[in-house]
Design a protein around this motif. Structure first.
Motif, PDB file in Angstrom:
ATOM      1  N   ASP B  91       4.708 -10.587 -25.156  1.00  0.00           N
ATOM      2  CA  ASP B  91       3.460 -10.410 -25.529  1.00  0.00           C
ATOM      3  C   ASP B  91       2.308 -11.354 -24.849  1.00  0.00           C
ATOM      4  O   ASP B  91       1.039 -10.457 -24.391  1.00  0.00           O
ATOM      5  N   SER B  95      -0.619 -10.773 -21.805  1.00  0.00           N
ATOM      6  CA  SER B  95      -2.043 -11.107 -22.081  1.00  0.00           C
ATOM      7  C   SER B  95      -2.927 -11.856 -21.475  1.00  0.00           C
ATOM      8  O   SER B  95      -3.313 -11.537 -20.881  1.00  0.00           O
ATOM      9  N   ARG B  98      -2.351 -11.469 -18.215  1.00  0.00           N
ATOM     10  CA  ARG B  98      -3.627 -10.333 -17.133  1.00  0.00           C
ATOM     11  C   ARG B  98      -5.309 -10.750 -17.410  1.00  0.00           C
ATOM     12  O   ARG B  98      -5.844 -10.334 -16.879  1.00  0.00           O
ATOM     13  N   THR B  99      -5.580 -11.408 -18.397  1.00  0.00           N
ATOM     14  CA  THR B  99      -7.064 -11.957 -18.480  1.00  0.00           C
ATOM     15  C   THR B  99      -7.092 -13.047 -17.076  1.00  0.00           C
ATOM     16  O   THR B  99      -8.264 -13.161 -16.449  1.00  0.00           O
ATOM     17  N   PHE B 103      -8.330  -6.078 -12.556  1.00  0.00           N
ATOM     18  CA  PHE B 103      -7.971  -4.982 -12.202  1.00  0.00           C
ATOM     19  C   PHE B 103      -8.921  -3.912 -11.789  1.00  0.00           C
ATOM     20  O   PHE B 103      -9.897  -3.366 -13.108  1.00  0.00           O
ATOM     21  N   LEU B 110     -14.582   2.641 -17.059  1.00  0.00           N
ATOM     22  CA  LEU B 110     -16.315   2.320 -18.038  1.00  0.00           C
ATOM     23  C   LEU B 110     -15.476   2.716 -19.595  1.00  0.00           C
ATOM     24  O   LEU B 110     -15.279   4.122 -19.059  1.00  0.00           O
ATOM     25  N   TYR B 111     -15.368   2.397 -20.206  1.00  0.00           N
ATOM     26  CA  TYR B 111     -15.824   2.776 -21.227  1.00  0.00           C
ATOM     27  C   TYR B 111     -16.989   3.548 -21.676  1.00  0.00           C
ATOM     28  O   TYR B 111     -18.415   3.211 -21.891  1.00  0.00           O
ATOM     29  N   MET B 114     -19.252   3.155 -24.968  1.00  0.00           N
ATOM     30  CA  MET B 114     -20.267   1.335 -24.813  1.00  0.00           C
ATOM     31  C   MET B 114     -21.170   1.867 -23.695  1.00  0.00           C
ATOM     32  O   MET B 114     -20.677   2.070 -22.896  1.00  0.00           O
ATOM     33  N   PHE B 122     -17.239  -6.885 -23.422  1.00  0.00           N
ATOM     34  CA  PHE B 122     -15.263  -6.709 -23.891  1.00  0.00           C
ATOM     35  C   PHE B 122     -14.182  -7.529 -23.788  1.00  0.00           C
ATOM     36  O   PHE B 122     -13.457  -7.852 -24.824  1.00  0.00           O
ATOM     37  N   PRO B 123     -13.679  -7.667 -23.064  1.00  0.00           N
ATOM     38  CA  PRO B 123     -12.761  -8.426 -21.936  1.00  0.00           C
ATOM     39  C   PRO B 123     -13.457 -10.207 -23.090  1.00  0.00           C
ATOM     40  O   PRO B 123     -12.382 -11.315 -22.523  1.00  0.00           O
ATOM     41  N   LEU B 125     -15.097 -11.211 -25.122  1.00  0.00           N
ATOM     42  CA  LEU B 125     -14.856 -11.144 -26.991  1.00  0.00           C
ATOM     43  C   LEU B 125     -13.529 -11.270 -27.275  1.00  0.00           C
ATOM     44  O   LEU B 125     -13.121 -11.695 -28.060  1.00  0.00           O
ATOM     45  N   ARG B 126     -12.163 -10.879 -26.095  1.00  0.00           N
ATOM     46  CA  ARG B 126     -11.668 -10.395 -26.599  1.00  0.00           C
ATOM     47  C   ARG B 126     -10.947 -11.773 -26.414  1.00  0.00           C
ATOM     48  O   ARG B 126     -10.155 -12.333 -26.837  1.00  0.00           O
ATOM     49  N   ARG B 172     -17.195  -5.434 -14.785  1.00  0.00           N
ATOM     50  CA  ARG B 172     -16.395  -6.446 -15.584  1.00  0.00           C
ATOM     51  C   ARG B 172     -14.975  -6.903 -15.586  1.00  0.00           C
ATOM     52  O   ARG B 172     -14.384  -7.974 -15.605  1.00  0.00           O
TER      53      ARG B 172
END
Lengths: 311, 260
Positions: B91, B95, B98-99, B103, B110-111, B114, B122-123, B125-126, B172
């Motif tokens: 995982d 991850s 993916r960063t 995509f 879009l969320y 928010m 969001f991405p 801060l993650r 984003r």
């Protein structure tokens, strides 16, 4: 002995069970002789296994199968919740946000409902109590009814309607618009971020809402008592708390955590697994409320039985 | 913003130094029940390259790029992304992949609970949990400037038009400056002018950040503007590959039909 079919163990066992049930039902109607019963049961089973698309001939069995599958899926979802709950990283920020949405945003609704609950209960019970000359017992009776049963159940049902349906709709909508996938490709575990935080928030906030609702209900009852008489606030609450025992308060408080857990879990499960586009979102929201409400009553029944056993 | 006149179809040179394969697929297969969506996919993309994938609806184009970021697990074959096997990675590694791979979803994704700013944060801060807010703000402003929508930071996605949503979604996607961008039908549902703007934006992003891109599209104008190489997917496998001009003049009826 189970036939050799390339299927998962649970599915295989379930199919076998269905075939057995069918053969038993057929035998009961006398339609089969002992000689050909096994052969026909095997044929029924073979047809069932050969095509999943074959509509069930017995709706009750089909419904039973769907029910068992659903319970299995919810249990798996709950297991995943507990696994993700203890595994870092922890989403504190999102948890606080969800607690705010679940708890603070529900205060008004729960408060108004609690107030009406206490007031109406008092007004309705007053004539009967007066008939027996037991008006002095009204505060105690109302307190026991509300704290033990009515407060937790009514508040949980309101939360199932407001919070559970909201979660079902929100997560369902996120699923069909690929927002959950977007979260996943951002390097975020969507289950942890969306499900764990919401379920934990409802588990923690529903008991607090119940305490709040109970308190407001007692104030409602106080006003109800004073509509046709004059009782001081101190006297009312002294009488109310005199009637309450530790064994009234603690089991009622503990069951609220289970109410909160099941409301969050069912809401998230339905939303997270919704499909069929916007229609699926509606179904997720609707079934989240129905199943969570039913589960609240079932948990309440179990809690009452357990409380009776231990007190 | 880049202007149309500056763009020459099929002549976008990939970065010189870069022969390293970012994605390598060999014999990748994927089925959903009896529906064999991907049968034998062999595919590579190098750094800085723009590859457009054309194909009829339901031929598995979206499944192909979802396999690359691990949203869908292939049934078989070899799938290496950034030199690592996606099928066997844990995982944490997934991850990380993916960063490094942005995509862009067909719907924008879009969320909607928010604001635009929160969507973009969001991405970040993650990935960078302890990044100072000033630096995050700078990244957000830069990403918004890249798509020409600086004044939308405090709006909700529901207040934006379809084209603006796509742009914000692209902002984003590029905010973490990924090495690989995956576009799932970036111009679907947009008017021709906005479609062209989005296509130009894709090219601009590629030039600015030297990203490689896989673009799934039916929009032949978008393909013309963005493609270094076009691949045609049919019945679970690639049936043609070449530049825009080469495929446009192909003798294969199926291939040519996309260009008419």
């Amino acid at each position: 002995m189970l036939p050799s079919i390339k299927r998962s163990g649970l599915q295989q066992a379930l199919d076998y069970l269905i075939a057995m049930c069918r053969s038993a039902m057929i035998a009961q109607t006398g339609a089969l002789t002992m000689e050909n019963k096994d052969t026909q049961a095997a044929e029924v089973k073979k047809k069932e296994v050969a095509s999943d698309e074959t509509p069930p001939q017995y709706p009750l069995i089909g419904a039973l199968k769907a029910f068992v599958m659903e319970v299995g899926a919810i249990s798996k979802f709950a297991f995943q919740y507990f696994r993700e709950l203890v595994k870092p990283p922890y989403e504190f920020r999102e948890l606080v946000k969800q607690m705010h949405l679940t708890g603070y945003k529900s205060l008004a609704l729960v408060g108004i409902t609690g107030f009406i609950m206490g007031l109406v209960l008092t007004i309705q019970s007053r004539p009967v109590m007066a008939e027996f000359g037991a008006e002095a017992w009204i505060p105690g009776m109302i307190a026991v009814s509300i704290v033990r049963e009515i407060g937790p159940v009514i508040t949980a049902l309101i939360c199932a309607g407001k919070v559970g349906s909201g979660m079902g709709a929100e997560l369902g909508s996120m699923k069909v618009t690929e927002q959950i996938d977007a979260m996943e490709v951002s390097g975020t575990n969507p289950f942890k971020y969306l499900v764990v935080t919401r379920v934990l928030a409802t588990t923690l906030m529903v008991p607090i809402l119940v305490v709040f609702s109970d308190t407001i209900a007692l104030f409602g009852s106080y006003i109800g008592v004073n509509l046709e008489g004059k009782v001081s606030l101190t006297l009312f609450f002294t009488k109310a708390f005199e009637s309450l025992d530790f064994s009234d308060v603690l089991p009622a408080f503990i069951k609220c955590f289970f109410f909160g857990f099941i409301i969050g879990l069912i809401g998230c499960y339905k939303g997270y697994n919704s499909n069929k586009g916007t229609e699926g979102v509606g179904q997720a929201s609707n079934s989240a409320v129905v199943i969570a409400s039913l589960m609240v009553f079932i948990i309440d029944m179990i809690a009452v039985q357990l409380t009776t056993l231990f007190t | 913003m880049i202007h149309t006149q500056e763009i020459q179809a099929g002549t976008n040179e990939p970065a010189n130094d870069l022969n390293e394969n970012l994605v390598e697929m060999k014999g990748v297969k994927k089925s959903f029940g009896d529906n064999h969506v991907l049968k034998d996919i062999n595919f590579t993309i190098k750094k800085g390259e723009n590859v457009v994938v054309l194909g009829k609806s339901g031929t598995g184009k979206s499944v192909l790029i979802k396999c690359i970021v691990g949203l869908i697990d292939p049934d078989g074959g070899v799938l290496n992304v950034f030199g690592k096997d996606v099928l066997t990675m844990n995982d944490k590694d997934l991850s990380e992949v993916r960063t490094k791979a942005g995509f862009l979803f067909q719907s924008g994704a879009l969320y909607d609970s928010m604001t635009v700013r929160e969507n973009l944060e969001f991405p970040v801060l993650r990935k960078y949990k302890s990044k100072p807010q000033e630096e995050i703000d700078t990244l957000v402003e830069e990403a918004l400037a890249n798509v020409g929508l600086e004044d939308t930071a405090d709006k909700m996605p529901s207040e934006l038009s379809g084209g603006m949503r796509k742009r914000i979604s692209l902002a984003r996607t590029i905010i973490l400056k990924p090495e690989l961008l995956l576009y799932d039908e970036p111009t679907t549902g947009l008017d021709p002018i906005t479609s062209q703007e989005i296509s130009e934006l894709i090219l601009e992003v590629q030039k600015k950040y030297k990203t490689a891109s896989i673009i799934i599209t039916h929009d032949i104008k978008c393909a013309k503007i963005t493609a270094d190489r076009i691949m045609v997917l049919d019945q679970g496998a690639f049936v043609a590959e070449g530049t825009f001009e080469e495929l446009k003049n192909s003798k294969d009826d199926l291939v040519r039909s996309f260009f008419t």
